[in-house]
Scaffold this motif. Structure first.
Motif, PDB file in Angstrom:
ATOM      1  N   PRO A 195       0.824  -1.209   0.000  1.00 52.17           N
ATOM      2  CA  PRO A 195       0.000   0.000   0.000  1.00 52.17           C
ATOM      3  C   PRO A 195       0.859   1.260   0.000  1.00 52.17           C
ATOM      4  N   ALA A 196       0.489   2.210  -0.829  1.00 50.38           N
ATOM      5  CA  ALA A 196       1.257   3.455  -0.909  1.00 50.38           C
ATOM      6  C   ALA A 196       1.286   4.175   0.432  1.00 50.38           C
ATOM      7  N   ALA A 197       0.212   4.066   1.203  1.00 53.01           N
ATOM      8  CA  ALA A 197       0.178   4.717   2.517  1.00 53.01           C
ATOM      9  C   ALA A 197       1.243   4.145   3.446  1.00 53.01           C
ATOM     10  N   GLN A 198       1.493   2.839   3.354  1.00 48.94           N
ATOM     11  CA  GLN A 198       2.516   2.212   4.182  1.00 48.94           C
ATOM     12  C   GLN A 198       3.913   2.723   3.793  1.00 48.94           C
ATOM     13  N   VAL A 199       4.144   2.824   2.497  1.00 47.64           N
ATOM     14  CA  VAL A 199       5.423   3.358   2.024  1.00 47.64           C
ATOM     15  C   VAL A 199       5.584   4.806   2.479  1.00 47.64           C
ATOM     16  N   HIS A 200       4.530   5.582   2.366  1.00 44.64           N
ATOM     17  CA  HIS A 200       4.548   6.988   2.772  1.00 44.64           C
ATOM     18  C   HIS A 200       4.931   7.126   4.237  1.00 44.64           C
ATOM     19  N   ASP A 201       4.295   6.359   5.100  1.00 41.91           N
ATOM     20  CA  ASP A 201       4.561   6.454   6.540  1.00 41.91           C
ATOM     21  C   ASP A 201       5.996   6.034   6.852  1.00 41.91           C
ATOM     22  N   TRP A 202       6.471   4.992   6.193  1.00 37.76           N
ATOM     23  CA  TRP A 202       7.823   4.486   6.471  1.00 37.76           C
ATOM     24  C   TRP A 202       8.882   5.508   6.058  1.00 37.76           C
ATOM     25  N   ILE A 203       8.722   6.116   4.888  1.00 33.25           N
ATOM     26  CA  ILE A 203       9.708   7.110   4.443  1.00 33.25           C
ATOM     27  C   ILE A 203       9.654   8.347   5.323  1.00 33.25           C
ATOM     28  N   LEU A 204       8.452   8.793   5.699  1.00 39.06           N
ATOM     29  CA  LEU A 204       8.332   9.957   6.576  1.00 39.06           C
ATOM     30  C   LEU A 204       9.029   9.717   7.911  1.00 39.06           C
ATOM     31  N   GLN A 205       8.881   8.521   8.465  1.00 37.00           N
ATOM     32  CA  GLN A 205       9.561   8.208   9.725  1.00 37.00           C
ATOM     33  C   GLN A 205      11.075   8.314   9.577  1.00 37.00           C
ATOM     34  N   ASN A 206      11.573   7.829   8.454  1.00 32.98           N
ATOM     35  CA  ASN A 206      13.015   7.890   8.218  1.00 32.98           C
ATOM     36  C   ASN A 206      13.492   9.316   8.011  1.00 32.98           C
ATOM     37  N   ILE A 207      12.718  10.125   7.299  1.00 38.98           N
ATOM     38  CA  ILE A 207      13.098  11.525   7.110  1.00 38.98           C
ATOM     39  C   ILE A 207      13.136  12.246   8.451  1.00 38.98           C
ATOM     40  N   THR A 208      12.114  12.021   9.270  1.00 37.03           N
ATOM     41  CA  THR A 208      12.071  12.651  10.590  1.00 37.03           C
ATOM     42  C   THR A 208      13.281  12.241  11.423  1.00 37.03           C
ATOM     43  N   SER A 209      13.627  10.975  11.367  1.00 34.59           N
ATOM     44  CA  SER A 209      14.775  10.489  12.124  1.00 34.59           C
ATOM     45  C   SER A 209      16.067  11.168  11.676  1.00 34.59           C
ATOM     46  N   THR A 210      16.239  11.340  10.367  1.00 36.38           N
ATOM     47  CA  THR A 210      17.452  11.975   9.863  1.00 36.38           C
ATOM     48  C   THR A 210      17.497  13.449  10.237  1.00 36.38           C
ATOM     49  N   LEU A 211      16.365  14.140  10.137  1.00 32.46           N
ATOM     50  CA  LEU A 211      16.340  15.551  10.526  1.00 32.46           C
ATOM     51  C   LEU A 211      16.660  15.716  12.010  1.00 32.46           C
ATOM     52  N   GLU A 212      16.195  14.796  12.831  1.00 37.28           N
ATOM     53  CA  GLU A 212      16.546  14.838  14.253  1.00 37.28           C
ATOM     54  C   GLU A 212      18.037  14.602  14.446  1.00 37.28           C
ATOM     55  N   HIS A 213      18.591  13.699  13.657  1.00 40.84           N
ATOM     56  CA  HIS A 213      20.031  13.415  13.735  1.00 40.84           C
ATOM     57  C   HIS A 213      20.835  14.659  13.365  1.00 40.84           C
ATOM     58  N   ILE A 214      20.399  15.388  12.340  1.00 43.77           N
ATOM     59  CA  ILE A 214      21.082  16.621  11.960  1.00 43.77           C
ATOM     60  C   ILE A 214      21.001  17.645  13.091  1.00 43.77           C
ATOM     61  N   SER A 215      19.832  17.738  13.728  1.00 41.43           N
ATOM     62  CA  SER A 215      19.669  18.687  14.831  1.00 41.43           C
ATOM     63  C   SER A 215      20.568  18.339  16.005  1.00 41.43           C
ATOM     64  N   GLU A 216      20.722  17.051  16.279  1.00 42.37           N
ATOM     65  CA  GLU A 216      21.569  16.626  17.391  1.00 42.37           C
ATOM     66  C   GLU A 216      23.026  16.984  17.160  1.00 42.37           C
ATOM     67  N   ARG A 217      23.426  17.021  15.884  1.00 43.41           N
ATOM     68  CA  ARG A 217      24.812  17.366  15.554  1.00 43.41           C
ATOM     69  C   ARG A 217      24.998  18.854  15.358  1.00 43.41           C
ATOM     70  N   ASN A 218      23.947  19.607  15.631  1.00 44.99           N
ATOM     71  CA  ASN A 218      23.959  21.044  15.377  1.00 44.99           C
ATOM     72  C   ASN A 218      24.994  21.750  16.234  1.00 44.99           C
ATOM     73  N   ILE A 219      25.681  22.725  15.614  1.00 44.35           N
ATOM     74  CA  ILE A 219      26.546  23.628  16.358  1.00 44.35           C
ATOM     75  C   ILE A 219      26.078  25.035  16.045  1.00 44.35           C
ATOM     76  N   PRO A 220      26.247  25.982  16.978  1.00 45.75           N
ATOM     77  CA  PRO A 220      25.758  27.345  16.724  1.00 45.75           C
ATOM     78  C   PRO A 220      26.450  27.959  15.523  1.00 45.75           C
ATOM     79  N   LYS A 221      25.680  28.696  14.758  1.00 48.56           N
ATOM     80  CA  LYS A 221      26.261  29.412  13.618  1.00 48.56           C
ATOM     81  C   LYS A 221      26.983  30.658  14.119  1.00 48.56           C
ATOM     82  N   ASP A 222      28.123  30.932  13.512  1.00 50.11           N
ATOM     83  CA  ASP A 222      28.849  32.142  13.857  1.00 50.11           C
ATOM     84  C   ASP A 222      28.932  33.092  12.684  1.00 50.11           C
ATOM     85  N   ASN A 223      28.107  32.889  11.698  1.00 52.14           N
ATOM     86  CA  ASN A 223      28.183  33.743  10.505  1.00 52.14           C
ATOM     87  C   ASN A 223      26.855  34.407  10.189  1.00 52.14           C
ATOM     88  N   GLY A 224      26.085  34.701  11.251  1.00 50.80           N
ATOM     89  CA  GLY A 224      24.866  35.447  10.995  1.00 50.80           C
ATOM     90  C   GLY A 224      23.655  34.549  10.883  1.00 50.80           C
TER      91      GLY A 224
END
Length: 562
Positions: A262-291
C-alpha cells in the motif's frame, strides 16, 4: 520553534543530567540524492508547474500510452507532450541521464548519439519533472565580510552597467555569496521531500484492480524509482537497490514477483526515516557564527529544514571540498579525493589543478583564477564566478551567473548558459596531462565529440532561486557566450611536477582543434620556434647558471609544438 523536551523516568536526583541520545547507525539514515537538486534543475518555464501532480499524472498516462512496452520515450514525445522545442526536450534527456541513480539504466549507458533512441523511463521522467518545482536554499553571507573585501566585489568593466540597476539588483550583483553548508542543503532537500512525498508517490503508485483510485499500491519496480530522490547510508546505493533497505521488500524471493505494498505504508515508512534523519542533523547542530539563516523560501520553512550549520560529512557519500585558496597554486589527484565529486568554493587569484576522474564538479564564488578539472563524466556547474578561466573535459557543463570568464571545453553536450551572465567566452580544450585519456575513458567522455561552440541559453531568471527577481524579465533569454578569437587561443601547460609523475598514454590534447584554432597554433609554433632558436644563441642562455631555465623553456616549447 521550542526545543523538544524528552520525558524522563523517575530519578533519585532532583536535577538529573540528561542522558545522551543513542547513536544512530549511519547506514540506517535516509539521505536525499543531491545530484538531481544540484545538477538537474532546468529553468524552462513550461516544465515548472504550479500543481505538478495534477499536471503530470495525465501527461504520464499519455506518455505511457504512446510508449512501447519498454515504457521509454524520446525527445519527440517529450516535446509534443509538454509543448517545448526539440532542443529543450533533448536537453531534458541529457540532463536526466546525467543525474539518474541507476548506472545500469540504458539512458545512462547510452552514447551521445544513442540517447534519443534509448529514451527515458516515463517514471524517472515524471520524478525529474516534479522536482523542477524545488527552490534552492539561499546563499549565506560570510562571517567576516571584511576578510574578503579585497577579492569580491572588485572593479569590473560591468560597474557602469550595474550602477544602472535597481538597488536590489545592485546588491545581488555585487554581494559576496557563499554556498550553504552540506547539512543545510541536505535538511532543506529532505524537508522538500517530506512536504511533497504524498504527491511523488501518487506518480508511481497504481490503483488496485476493482478498488479504484482510493486504494493505491506500489510494486517493487515502481518503488525502486524512488532511488532517484533518496538513498540510505553514507555511501549511497549506486550499486544496490533501494528495496533492500525497505522492510516490506527486503526479504522478497528474487525468483518471485514481490507483493505490491500500500502506498500509505510506504509513505509512513519514508516519513519516519526523514524525521529520524532531521533529528540526527539537529543533534549534531553547532551554533552558527556567521549570521542568521535566510528563511525566505516560501516552499520550505527553514525552521522545519533544521538549517543550522553542521560540520561537513567526512563520508565517501559527500564531495571533496577545495575552499578558500588564495594567491597560490593547488593540485589534487585521484588519491587525494575521498569521493568522485568535487566542489571548488571561494578561491581567488590562484591556479587549481584537479587531475582526476570525477562524476560531478562544482565551481562556485571564485574570481581571478584558473581551474583545471581533469575528466568529469556527469556534469560540471560553474556559478557566481568572475574573471575565471575553467579548463575541463566533461560530459556536460552548466554556467550560471558568471561574468568575464573563459571556458576551454572538451564537452560532449551543448554548454548550458543560465541566469545573469555577462561577457563569457568559450574555446576548444587546450591542455593535457599524462593520464587524461585514461580518465576520460573511465568516466565515458568521447574525444571525438566536442560541442564547445554550440552554447544553449535558457532564461535570465532562474525560478529555482529563492531570491526575488526583477519584474518583467521572467521570459528574457540569458546572455550567451562568444567564441574566443583564434588569435587569442593558446595551449595551457600543466607542469610535470603537478601531473603527479604517474605514467600515462596521453602525449597531446585528445580533442581535435577546429581549423581556425589549428591554424593559429601553427603560426604560434612558427613564432615560438624562431624565438627559441634566437634565445639559444644569446650569451645569457650560454651562461653557466641557466641550465634549468633552458630546460623549462624547452618544455614549454615542446608543449606548444604538440
Amino acid at each position: 520553534m521550542s526545543d523538544p523536551v524528552e520525558a524522563s523516568t523517575a530519578s533519585p536526583s532532583p536535577s538529573p543530567s540528561p542522558s545522551p541520545a543513542p547513536a544512530r547507525d549511519p547506514t540506517s539514515l535516509i539521505h536525499p540524492r543531491r545530484e538531481p537538486f544540484e545538477h538537474g534543475l532546468l529553468p524552462i518555464p513550461k516544465l515548472i508547474f504550479t500543481d505538478p501532480t495534477q499536471t503530470l499524472i495525465p501527461l504520464k498516462q499519455k506518455l505511457l500510452e504512446q510508449a512501447p512496452p519498454s515504457q521509454r520515450v524520446g525527445s519527440a514525445a517529450i516535446a509534443e507532450a509538454f509543448q517545448i522545442s526539440i532542443d529543450h526536450a533533448r536537453l531534458v534527456l541529457d540532463t536526466l541521464a546525467s543525474v539518474l541513480h541507476s548506472e545500469p539504466d540504458p539512458l545512462v549507458r547510452a552514447k551521445p548519439s544513442e540517447i534519443d533512441d534509448v529514451g527515458a523511463d516515463v517514471h524517472d521522467l515524471v520524478l525529474f519533472l516534479y522536482i523542477q518545482s524545488y527552490k534552492r536554499l539561499l546563499p549565506r553571507t560570510h562571517k567576516d565580510s571584511a576578510s574578503v573585501a579585497d577579492v569580491w566585489p572588485s572593479t569590473s568593466a560591468f560597474d557602469g552597467y550595474l550602477s544602472a540597476l535597481s538597488p536590489l539588483q545592485l546588491v545581488r550583483s555585487n554581494s559576496r555569496r557563499f554556498m550553504p553548508s552540506q547539512a543545510d542543503e541536505e535538511a532543506h532537500q529532505l524537508s522538500y521531500l517530506q512536504k511533497h512525498l504524498a504527491n511523488i508517490l501518487s506518480l508511481l503508485a497504481e490503483p488496485v484492480e476493482g478498488e479504484g483510485e482510493e486504494s493505491l499500491v506500489l510494486t517493487m519496480d515502481r518503488f525502486e524509482h524512488l532511488g532517484f530522490l533518496i538513498q540510505f547510508g553514507d555511501k549511497g546505493l549506486e550499486e544496490s537497490h533501494l528495496s533492500q533497505s525497505a522492510p516490506f521488500f527486503a526479504n522478497s524471493d528474487p525468483d518471485m514477483p514481490a507483493v505490491p505494498v500500500p502506498a500509505a505504508q510506504v509513505h509512513d515508512w519514508i516519513l519516519q526515516n526523514i524525521t529520524s534523519t532531521l533529528e540526527h542533523i539537529s543533534e549534531r547542530n553547532i551554533p552558527k557564527d556567521n549570521g542568521p539563516t535566510n528563511a525566505s523560501d516560501p516552499d520550505v520553512a527553514m525552521t522545519d529544514a533544521c538549517a543550522s550549520s553542521i560540520k561537513p560529512s567526512t563520508s565517501t557519500r559527500g564531495p571533496s571540498f577545495i575552499e578558500g585558496i588564495s594567491k597560490t597554486s593547488h593540485v589534487k589527484h585521484a588519491s587525494d579525493l575521498k569521493g568522485s565529486s568535487v566542489k571548488v568554493l571561494n578561491c581567488h587569484d590562484s591556479v587549481i589543478y584537479i587531475l582526476a576522474p570525477l562524476r560531478f564538479a562544482t565551481v562556485y564564488g571564485c574570481s581571478d583564477a584558473t581551474i583545471v578539472l581533469g575528466a568529469v563524466g556527469k556534469a560540471v556547474r560553474v556559478e557566481h564566478c568572475e574573471r575565471v578561466h575553467v579548463v575541463t573535459a566533461a560530459k556536460r557543463v552548466c554556467i550560471a551567473n558568471c561574468r568575464e570568464c573563459v571556458f576551454f571545453l572538451g564537452v560532449n553536450q551543448r554548454p548550458l548558459m543560465v541566469g545573469d551572465n555577462h561577457k563569457l567566452q568559450v574555446a576548444p580544450y587546450n591542455t593535457f596531462y599524462s593520464q587524461l585519456e585514461e580518465h576520460m575513458s573511465e568516466v565515458g567522455i568521447e574525444a571525438t565529440i566536442n560541442r564547445w561552440d554550440e552554447p544553449l541559453s535558457l532564461g535570465l531568471v532562474d525560478p529555482h532561486d529563492s531570491l526575488s527577481h526583477p519584474a518583467g524579465v521572467s521570459d528574457v533569454q540569458a546572455e550567451s557566450a562568444t567564441l574566443l578569437d583564434p588569435d587569442q587561443f593558446t595551449n595551457f601547460l600543466i607542469p610535470n611536477w603537478y601531473a603527479g609523475g604517474s605514467p600515462g598514454s596521453t602525449k597531446v590534447n585528445p580533442f581535435p582543434l577546429p581549423e581556425p584554432y589549428s591554424a593559429s597554433q601553427t603560426r604560434n609554433r612558427r613564432e615560438i620556434s624562431v624565438s627559441f632558436t634566437a634565445y639559444k644563441e644569446t650569451d645569457y642562455c650560454k651562461g653557466a647558471y641557466t641550465t634549468r631555465m633552458v630546460q623549462i623553456t624547452e618544455e614549454v616549447f615542446r608543449f606548444h609544438l604538440s
